[in-house]
Design an enzyme around this catalytic site. Structure first.
Site: not given
Ligand SMILES: [Zn+2]
Length: 367
Positions: A91-92, A95, A188, A215, A265, A303, A308, A334
Site C-alpha cells: 500500500d502507498s 492511509f 473512493q 474507504g 486484507d 478447528c 486447538c 489460530h
Molecule cells: Zn484452532
C-alpha cells in the site's frame, strides 16, 4: 501490462479466479494478513505459508522510512529482505498517515506532506515518489497513492478527496515503469452513491491491472458498505481483479465475496488475537474470561489447527493473563488459521456452485 486475471468459476456473483503476478499464480478470493513493516505480528514467514496464506500486504511508506530503501535495494527487493517467495502487495501509505494521530499531514494536489513518526523530519509523498518507492521495494502488486476521506466527512470533503485520488491515479500510471509489477487503482467516494459511481467509472477508464475499493469498513453500517460495493462493482470492468481494502471480519468477507470481491486484507485476526478475542465457528470467545481458568477443552473443537489440537483453553487463558508472548503467538495462529480455512471453504463453495448454502450456514453463527 499483461492480462493478470482469469475468472475460473462462478456461483451467483461470487467468483473464483487466478491472479497471475511475477512470483506465481494465486487463487482468488484470498485474504492477506497485514505485515505493515515487513512482518506479521508474532508469526514468521514459514508459518504464514503453513497457514495457507500466499500473500500479505506491507506499507511502502513505512518501509521507505525504516529500514529505508537502500537496505531493501541491497537485498534486491522486499521478497529477499523478509525471505518470502510468494505474493506481496504494498500500500502507498496514505492511509497510514491518516490513521496515526501523531502525524501532521496535509494533502494537496501534489501529494501529501507529513512529519515522520520516527524522528519528526518532514517528507513529501507525491505519486511519482510513491511509484519509485513501490518499484524499488519490488512488490508483486503496487497500490496507487490515494486520499481516503475519514468516515463522517461532508459531501464536499469526500468529493475533494475523490477528485484528488483520480489526479493521483493518472500520475501513478505515468510514473509506473516496471511492468513486471502489477498496479491497482483505488476508488473512493465515501458513502455517497454518485461519487462512488464517478470514481468507479474514472478508475475503470485508466489502464490498471486491478481495482481496489478504498474507504469502506471504516465505521459505516454493513448495509451502507454493501450498497457502496454494489454501486462500484456495477461500474467496474467484470474481468479485472477487485480488492476490498481493509476488510475484514468473516461476516463482511462473506457478504463482499457474494458481491464479486476477489481480494481482502485486514488486521482483524491478528489484532483481535492480541486482545484475547478468538474466533470460532460459534462466534467470539474472549479467552481472558475467568470461566476458562480450568477449561480443558480446545479453543474450537471443530478447528484442525495445531493450537486447538495441542492446547486447552485453560493454558491459553493462563498465557493471556500472564502476558506471555507465546499466548499472542498461539492465539494469532489460530485466528489466522480460522480466516484461511474460511477462505478455502469459500473457494470450494463457489466451485461447487453452493455459495448461498455456505452463506446460510455461516449466517446461523454469531459474527
Ligand atoms: Zn484452532
Amino acid at each position: 501490462m499483461y492480462n493478470c486475471f482469469k475468472i475460473t468459476s462462478r456461483s451467483g456473483k461470487a467468483r473464483t479466479g487466478i491472479l497471475k503476478t511475477k512470483t506465481g499464480e494465486y487463487e482468488t478470493p484470498f485474504f492477506m494478513p497485514v505485515a505493515t513493516k515487513g512482518a506479521v505480528k508474532y508469526i514468521d514467514m514459514d508459518e504464514i505459508s503453513e497457514l495457507g496464506s500466499y500473500s500479505f500486504i506491507s506499507n511502502a511508506f513505512l518501509l521507505h522510512l525504516k529500514p529505508g530503501l537502500e537496505v531493501i535495494k541491497k537485498h534486491k527487493g522486499l521478497h529477499n529482505f523478509v525471505n518470502w517467495k510468494k505474493c506481496i502487495f504494498t500500500d502507498s501509505g496514505g492511509f497510514q498517515v491518516l490513521s496515526l494521530n501523531n502525524f501532521k499531514d496535509k494533502f494537496s494536489d501534489n501529494g501529501l506532506k507529513f512529519k515522520s513518526p520516527f524522528d519528526g523530519s518532514t517528507h513529501e509523498l507525491t505519486p511519482k515518489k510513491v511509484m519509485e518507492i513501490e518499484q524499488t521495494i519490488g512488490s508483486d502488486v503496487a497500490m496507487c497513492l490515494d486520499q481516503m476521506p475519514l468516515y463522517g466527512s461532508t459531501y464536499e470533503q469526500v468529493k475533494e478527496a475523490t477528485n484528488r485520488t483520480h489526479l493521483f491515479a493518472e500520475q501513478c500510471i505515468k510514473y509506473h515503469k516496471d511492468k513486471s509489477q502489477l498496479l491497482f487503482g483505488i476508488c473512493q467516494g465515501g458513502t455517497f452513491q454518485d461519487l462512488r459511481v464517478q470514481s468507479a467509472k474514472f478508475i475503470s477508464s485508466l489502464d490498471f491491472d486491478g481495482v481496489a475499493l478504498g474507504g469502506l469498513a471504516v465505521g459505516e453500517p454493513l448495509e451502507d458498505m454493501k450498497k457502496m460495493i454494489d454501486t462500484s462493482i456495477k461500474n467496474l470492468p467484470e474481468n479485472k481483479p477487485k480488492y476490498l481494502m481493509g476488510v475484514g471480519s468473516p461476516k463482511e468477507i462473506i457478504e463482499a465475496v457474494e458481491q464479486g470481491i476477489d481480494i481482502f486484507d485486514s488486521v482483524w485476526p491478528t489484532r483481535n488475537a492480541r486482545h484475547g478475542k478468538i474466533f470460532t465457528i460459534k462466534g467470539y470467545v474472549d479467552i481472558g474470561q475467568t470461566k476458562f481458568k480450568e477449561d480443558l477443552s480446545p479453543l474450537d473443537k471443530n478447528c484442525n489447527c495445531k493450537v486447538c489440537k495441542n492446547h486447552s483453553k485453560a493454558y491459553l487463558h493462563h498465557l493471556f493473563k500472564t502476558n506471555e508472548p507465546l499466548g499472542n503467538k498461539l492465539l494469532t495462529y489460530h485466528n489466522l488459521f480460522f480466516m484461511q480455512n474460511l477462505m478455502q471453504k469459500i473457494r470450494k463453495a463457489i466451485k461447487d456452485n453452493k455459495f448461498q448454502e455456505l452463506k446460510d450456514e455461516y449466517s446461523a453463527y454469531k459474527f
